[in-house]
Design a protein around this motif. Structure first.
Motif, PDB file in Angstrom:
ATOM      1  N   SER A  19      -7.452  -2.828   3.242  1.00 41.42           N
ATOM      2  CA  SER A  19      -6.173  -2.513   3.886  1.00 41.42           C
ATOM      3  C   SER A  19      -6.391  -1.617   5.105  1.00 41.42           C
ATOM      4  O   SER A  19      -7.484  -1.094   5.337  1.00 41.42           O
ATOM      5  CB  SER A  19      -5.255  -1.796   2.896  1.00 41.42           C
ATOM      6  N   TRP A  30       1.756   0.928   2.419  1.00 36.80           N
ATOM      7  CA  TRP A  30       0.996  -0.050   3.209  1.00 36.80           C
ATOM      8  C   TRP A  30       1.857  -1.211   3.646  1.00 36.80           C
ATOM      9  O   TRP A  30       1.830  -1.625   4.772  1.00 36.80           O
ATOM     10  CB  TRP A  30      -0.221  -0.562   2.418  1.00 36.80           C
ATOM     11  N   GLU A  32       1.545  -4.390   3.042  1.00 35.41           N
ATOM     12  CA  GLU A  32       0.717  -5.483   3.537  1.00 35.41           C
ATOM     13  C   GLU A  32       0.722  -6.606   2.499  1.00 35.41           C
ATOM     14  O   GLU A  32       0.759  -6.346   1.308  1.00 35.41           O
ATOM     15  CB  GLU A  32      -0.731  -5.009   3.747  1.00 35.41           C
TER      16      GLU A  32
END
Length: 210
Positions: A19, A30, A32
């Motif tokens: 990441s 995050w 993601e």
């Protein structure tokens, strides 16, 4: 103080994804999304968290997920407690993931007779309105009884709709990887019937189980 955390996802010791770093934050977000290719489900996905340093990265704890516990095509939130056997800290924090298991689209062929069967079942149904599609992915069989040179196929039935899978050489673990679409009627109580058939060379067919 604070840290600059990032996460690695590992399968069989190999890092499949790393990441971005979230700087100066002990509650990093995050946001993601990543798709990780997996060959078999009998393994663990390891999630390892590190604190980025200029010279080296400090380990901040890890957690694992058994892939067999994931449901096909259903996203589940996992709150995983981070652990580090070498740390004196009782609470290493948690990592939060949304995980979903899916069959890779290119791995199976869509059933070619779908359109023909759909037209047929539409005429049978005489203008009844369907209000959904049920998509069935036939993946594989496991530990099926072996029987000489016989071949095996699956029949799927929902109301007056029916599909037949391709016929495979007899194996205890046949792999179909075929997809079938059924019309769904919310006002009906149709059950999905799944039949396993054996076929030998003399056109003889025998029902193995339902």
């Amino acid at each position: 103080g604070t840290s600059d955390p990032y996460v690695k996802f590992k399968l069989n010791g190999k890092t499949l994804y790393k990441s971005k770093v979230v700087y100066k934050n002990l509650n990093p977000v995050w946001d993601e999304t990543v798709v990780l290719p997996i060959q078999t489900l009998d393994q663990k996905l390891w999630i390892k968290v590190y604190d980025r340093d200029l010279t080296s990265s400090d380990f901040m704890g890890s957690a694992s997920v058994a892939l067999t516990e994931l449901e096909l095509n259903r996203t589940t939130e996992q709150v995983l407690k981070l652990e580090d056997p070498n740390s004196l800290e009782d609470d290493m924090g948690v990592i939060v993931l949304n995980l979903s298991l899916a069959v890779k689209q290119g791995d199976f062929k869509r059933n070619a007779s779908f359109t023909r069967n759909m037209r047929l079942s539409e005429s049978l149904r005489k203008n009844q309105l369907w209000n959904g599609l049920v998509t069935i992915t036939l993946l594989e069989g496991k530990n099926l009884p072996r029987g000489g040179l016989a071949e095996i196929f699956i029949l799927l039935k929902l109301g007056d709709q029916r599909y037949k899978s391709k016929t495979l050489c007899k194996s205890a673990n046949p792999q179909w990887r075929e997809q079938f679409d059924f019309h769904y009627f919310s006002d009906r109580k149709d059950m999905l019937d799944i039949e396993v058939w054996r076929k030998d060379n003399k056109k003889h067919e025998e029902l193995l189980g339902t």
